[in-house]
Design a protein around this motif. Structure first.
Motif, PDB file in Angstrom:
ATOM      1  N   HIS A   1       0.894  -1.161   0.000  1.00 37.35           N
ATOM      2  CA  HIS A   1       0.000   0.000   0.000  1.00 37.35           C
ATOM      3  C   HIS A   1       0.930   1.208   0.000  1.00 37.35           C
ATOM      4  CE1 HIS A   1      -4.052   1.621   1.463  1.00 37.35           C
ATOM      5  NE2 HIS A   1      -3.284   2.692   1.485  1.00 37.35           N
ATOM      6  N   THR A   2       0.659   2.219  -0.815  1.00 39.95           N
ATOM      7  CA  THR A   2       1.565   3.370  -0.861  1.00 39.95           C
ATOM      8  C   THR A   2       0.797   4.669  -0.654  1.00 39.95           C
ATOM      9  OG1 THR A   2       3.348   4.409  -2.135  1.00 39.95           O
ATOM     10  CG2 THR A   2       1.458   3.649  -3.391  1.00 39.95           C
ATOM     11  N   ILE A   3       1.522   5.671  -0.135  1.00 39.92           N
ATOM     12  CA  ILE A   3       0.896   6.929   0.275  1.00 39.92           C
ATOM     13  C   ILE A   3       1.965   8.017   0.203  1.00 39.92           C
ATOM     14  CG2 ILE A   3       1.437   6.714   2.749  1.00 39.92           C
ATOM     15  CD1 ILE A   3      -1.482   7.505   3.326  1.00 39.92           C
ATOM     16  N   THR A   4       1.551   9.283   0.163  1.00 50.40           N
ATOM     17  CA  THR A   4       2.553  10.366   0.161  1.00 50.40           C
ATOM     18  C   THR A   4       2.808  10.848   1.590  1.00 50.40           C
ATOM     19  OG1 THR A   4       0.749  11.886  -0.384  1.00 50.40           O
ATOM     20  CG2 THR A   4       2.183  11.210  -2.185  1.00 50.40           C
ATOM     21  N   PRO A   5       4.016  11.379   1.861  1.00 45.11           N
ATOM     22  CA  PRO A   5       4.392  11.731   3.238  1.00 45.11           C
ATOM     23  C   PRO A   5       3.487  12.788   3.875  1.00 45.11           C
ATOM     24  CG  PRO A   5       6.316  11.777   1.791  1.00 45.11           C
ATOM     25  CD  PRO A   5       5.125  11.580   0.915  1.00 45.11           C
ATOM     26  N   ASP A   6       2.876  13.648   3.070  1.00 45.35           N
ATOM     27  CA  ASP A   6       2.049  14.740   3.616  1.00 45.35           C
ATOM     28  C   ASP A   6       0.664  14.253   4.022  1.00 45.35           C
ATOM     29  OD1 ASP A   6       1.680  14.221   0.816  1.00 45.35           O
ATOM     30  OD2 ASP A   6       0.306  15.925   0.764  1.00 45.35           O
ATOM     31  N   TYR A   7       0.352  13.006   3.784  1.00 47.42           N
ATOM     32  CA  TYR A   7      -1.008  12.493   3.952  1.00 47.42           C
ATOM     33  C   TYR A   7      -1.058  11.542   5.143  1.00 47.42           C
ATOM     34  CZ  TYR A   7      -5.605  11.025   2.174  1.00 47.42           C
ATOM     35  OH  TYR A   7      -6.951  10.781   2.016  1.00 47.42           O
ATOM     36  N   ASP A   8      -2.029  11.759   6.029  1.00 49.78           N
ATOM     37  CA  ASP A   8      -2.181  10.870   7.187  1.00 49.78           C
ATOM     38  C   ASP A   8      -2.663   9.507   6.723  1.00 49.78           C
ATOM     39  OD1 ASP A   8      -1.367  12.479   9.186  1.00 49.78           O
ATOM     40  OD2 ASP A   8      -3.366  13.150   9.793  1.00 49.78           O
ATOM     41  N   GLY A   9      -2.084   8.465   7.265  1.00 49.58           N
ATOM     42  CA  GLY A   9      -2.555   7.133   6.891  1.00 49.58           C
ATOM     43  C   GLY A   9      -1.402   6.169   6.802  1.00 49.58           C
ATOM     44  N   TYR A  10      -1.718   4.947   6.386  1.00 49.97           N
ATOM     45  CA  TYR A  10      -0.709   3.899   6.325  1.00 49.97           C
ATOM     46  C   TYR A  10      -0.242   3.702   4.898  1.00 49.97           C
ATOM     47  CZ  TYR A  10      -4.987   1.330   5.175  1.00 49.97           C
ATOM     48  OH  TYR A  10      -6.178   0.936   4.617  1.00 49.97           O
ATOM     49  N   GLY A  11       0.964   3.191   4.751  1.00 50.79           N
ATOM     50  CA  GLY A  11       1.477   2.903   3.413  1.00 50.79           C
ATOM     51  C   GLY A  11       2.930   3.282   3.273  1.00 50.79           C
ATOM     52  N   VAL A  12       3.607   2.609   2.354  1.00 43.70           N
ATOM     53  CA  VAL A  12       5.012   2.925   2.068  1.00 43.70           C
ATOM     54  C   VAL A  12       5.053   4.312   1.431  1.00 43.70           C
ATOM     55  CG1 VAL A  12       7.084   2.186   0.860  1.00 43.70           C
ATOM     56  CG2 VAL A  12       5.464   0.471   1.692  1.00 43.70           C
ATOM     57  N   LEU A  13       5.996   5.139   1.897  1.00 39.39           N
ATOM     58  CA  LEU A  13       6.012   6.538   1.462  1.00 39.39           C
ATOM     59  C   LEU A  13       6.652   6.693   0.084  1.00 39.39           C
ATOM     60  CD1 LEU A  13       7.019   8.232   4.843  1.00 39.39           C
ATOM     61  CD2 LEU A  13       4.727   7.953   3.875  1.00 39.39           C
ATOM     62  N   ASP A  14       5.967   7.468  -0.738  1.00 40.17           N
ATOM     63  CA  ASP A  14       6.477   7.763  -2.078  1.00 40.17           C
ATOM     64  C   ASP A  14       5.909   9.119  -2.494  1.00 40.17           C
ATOM     65  OD1 ASP A  14       7.702   7.542  -4.538  1.00 40.17           O
ATOM     66  OD2 ASP A  14       6.818   5.608  -5.044  1.00 40.17           O
ATOM     67  N   TYR A  15       6.414   9.641  -3.596  1.00 39.66           N
ATOM     68  CA  TYR A  15       5.984  10.945  -4.077  1.00 39.66           C
ATOM     69  C   TYR A  15       5.092  10.787  -5.305  1.00 39.66           C
ATOM     70  CZ  TYR A  15       9.705  12.320  -0.974  1.00 39.66           C
ATOM     71  OH  TYR A  15      10.482  12.465   0.130  1.00 39.66           O
ATOM     72  N   PRO A  16       4.353  11.832  -5.653  1.00 37.87           N
ATOM     73  CA  PRO A  16       3.588  11.761  -6.899  1.00 37.87           C
ATOM     74  C   PRO A  16       4.521  11.397  -8.056  1.00 37.87           C
ATOM     75  CG  PRO A  16       2.932  13.693  -5.639  1.00 37.87           C
ATOM     76  CD  PRO A  16       4.112  13.094  -4.920  1.00 37.87           C
ATOM     77  N   GLY A  17       4.063  10.472  -8.887  1.00 41.61           N
ATOM     78  CA  GLY A  17       4.912   9.967  -9.969  1.00 41.61           C
ATOM     79  C   GLY A  17       5.603   8.666  -9.593  1.00 41.61           C
ATOM     80  N   LEU A  18       5.433   8.222  -8.343  1.00 40.78           N
ATOM     81  CA  LEU A  18       5.987   6.936  -7.864  1.00 40.78           C
ATOM     82  C   LEU A  18       7.496   6.835  -8.102  1.00 40.78           C
ATOM     83  CD1 LEU A  18       3.107   4.639  -9.253  1.00 40.78           C
ATOM     84  CD2 LEU A  18       3.371   5.395  -6.871  1.00 40.78           C
ATOM     85  N   GLU A  19       8.196   7.953  -7.847  1.00 43.47           N
ATOM     86  CA  GLU A  19       9.626   7.964  -8.188  1.00 43.47           C
ATOM     87  C   GLU A  19      10.462   7.057  -7.289  1.00 43.47           C
ATOM     88  OE1 GLU A  19      11.682  11.760  -6.523  1.00 43.47           O
ATOM     89  OE2 GLU A  19       9.735  12.439  -7.257  1.00 43.47           O
ATOM     90  N   LEU A  20      10.056   6.876  -6.025  1.00 48.98           N
ATOM     91  CA  LEU A  20      10.828   5.972  -5.158  1.00 48.98           C
ATOM     92  C   LEU A  20      10.548   4.509  -5.500  1.00 48.98           C
ATOM     93  CD1 LEU A  20      10.544   7.776  -1.681  1.00 48.98           C
ATOM     94  CD2 LEU A  20      12.255   8.063  -3.489  1.00 48.98           C
ATOM     95  N   LEU A  21       9.316   4.225  -5.911  1.00 50.83           N
ATOM     96  CA  LEU A  21       9.004   2.858  -6.356  1.00 50.83           C
ATOM     97  C   LEU A  21       9.895   2.484  -7.538  1.00 50.83           C
ATOM     98  CD1 LEU A  21       7.245   0.290  -6.352  1.00 50.83           C
ATOM     99  CD2 LEU A  21       5.619   1.502  -7.824  1.00 50.83           C
ATOM    100  N   GLU A  22      10.094   3.439  -8.435  1.00 54.90           N
ATOM    101  CA  GLU A  22      10.923   3.138  -9.610  1.00 54.90           C
ATOM    102  C   GLU A  22      12.351   2.758  -9.193  1.00 54.90           C
ATOM    103  OE1 GLU A  22      11.001   5.901 -12.912  1.00 54.90           O
ATOM    104  OE2 GLU A  22      12.140   4.422 -14.076  1.00 54.90           O
ATOM    105  N   ILE A  23      12.860   3.411  -8.153  1.00 54.67           N
ATOM    106  CA  ILE A  23      14.223   3.092  -7.691  1.00 54.67           C
ATOM    107  C   ILE A  23      14.323   1.610  -7.316  1.00 54.67           C
ATOM    108  CG2 ILE A  23      15.873   3.472  -5.798  1.00 54.67           C
ATOM    109  CD1 ILE A  23      14.963   6.410  -5.754  1.00 54.67           C
ATOM    110  N   VAL A  24      13.307   1.110  -6.592  1.00 49.85           N
ATOM    111  CA  VAL A  24      13.411  -0.286  -6.141  1.00 49.85           C
ATOM    112  C   VAL A  24      13.053  -1.284  -7.240  1.00 49.85           C
ATOM    113  CG1 VAL A  24      13.195   0.244  -3.689  1.00 49.85           C
ATOM    114  CG2 VAL A  24      11.135  -0.250  -4.976  1.00 49.85           C
TER     115      VAL A  24
END
Ligand SMILES: [Zn+2]
Length: 297
Positions: free
Chosen positions: A141-164
């Motif tokens: 489950h993924t979410i942005t850091p500015d948003y309350d809730g659960y999930g692996v943190l990433d930015y709009p555009g899923l740029e950190l997901l692309e790294i992994v």
């Protein structure tokens, strides 16, 4: 054969969730829903990260449920990767020591990963590397850091997901959540990133680009996030399903008996009306997950 890749099931549910005002599903309730929808098997994703909106589950509980209903459930394991919560889980070898035991006990993958840390956090990278070594797919489950809730943190555009995705080419990642599915369209507005945007899908969304670039990315269509993303623009969806039929996987994600997930009914109708092929339907509802998990079905 229909397999649900995304179920949360409790052996002894006692506490009501503040969201649904009901408990999470018991194994008996889950089985009743599966039988009513023609689901043969369901993957149980233990809720074991600190942010999960439930009591933390053990792998023993998951195995117990599987043993109570032989042949109906497929166990995943889960680990909270964070330091310093787990001083015994620092290196890749530490994670391997645990994951190999889970594997020997029958686990087929890891998830649902909802820890609020970035994909490229060192402890997360070690967990991912260990999962790649033992060949465990991960449902996240993924979410942005500015948003309350659960999930692996990433930015709009899923740029950190692309790294992994790039760093671990043999690690299969199953994307899920509003923060993942909203990226299906390049017209995504920042304020809709963690929600359920509607309307036409514009080509060039990060999700589509990453699917084309990285064969290790897969889509879990569970919950409202997956289904609504597919229903928002049928003209786009039929082409999307045709192109990525080997990468799309059926999930339901019941969190309460009050939910009514319509994914299977929607897929059946799309097949009946010839919007999706019989082959694509079979791949999405069972074959893809069976192949990835080596179920031999
Ligand atoms: Zn879930």
């Amino acid at each position: 054969m229909i397999i649900d890749c995304h179920a949360h099931v409790f052996a002894f549910p006692k506490l009501a969730s503040p969201f649904s005002k009901t408990t999470w599903l018991s194994a008996q309730e889950q089985i009743r829903i599966m039988d009513s929808k023609g689901v043969d098997k369901a993957v149980i994703l233990p809720l074991s990260n600190a942010e999960c909106c439930a009591e933390v589950q053990s792998f023993g509980e998951i195995l117990y449920i599987c043993e109570c209903f032989p042949g109906r459930f497929i166990p995943y394991c889960n680990i909270d990767p964070r330091l310093p919560q787990r001083p015994d889980l620092i290196t890749v070898d530490h994670f391997l020591y645990i994951l190999e035991q889970y594997k020997n006990l029958g686990a087929k993958g890891l998830g649902e990963l909802v820890a609020r840390i970035p994909w490229n956090d060192p402890c997360m990278l070690n967990l991912l590397e260990a999962c790649q070594i033992v060949n465990f797919p991960i449902t996240f489950h993924t979410i942005t850091p500015d948003y309350d809730g659960y999930g692996v943190l990433d930015y709009p555009g899923l740029e950190l997901l692309e790294i992994v995705l790039k760093r671990f080419p043999h690690l299969r990642l199953f994307g899920h959540s509003p923060g993942f599915w909203s990226e299906i369209s390049s017209s995504l507005r920042i304020e809709d990133k963690n929600g359920y945007p509607k309307g036409p899908v514009k080509e060039g969304g990060a999700l589509v680009n990453l699917l084309r670039k990285y064969p290790n990315l897969h889509c879990d269509i569970s919950a409202g996030s997956g289904l609504f993303a597919l229903q928002r623009d049928p003209d786009f969806t039929w082409k999307f399903i045709e192109e990525f039929q080997d990468r799309i996987i059926l999930g339901l994600d019941y969190g309460s008996v009050k939910n009514d997930m319509q994914h299977i009914e929607w897929l059946k109708k799309a097949k009946l009306e010839n919007y999706i092929s019989e082959l694509a339907y079979t791949k999405i509802t069972s074959r893809n997950i069976s192949t990835i998990l080596g179920l031999g079905l």
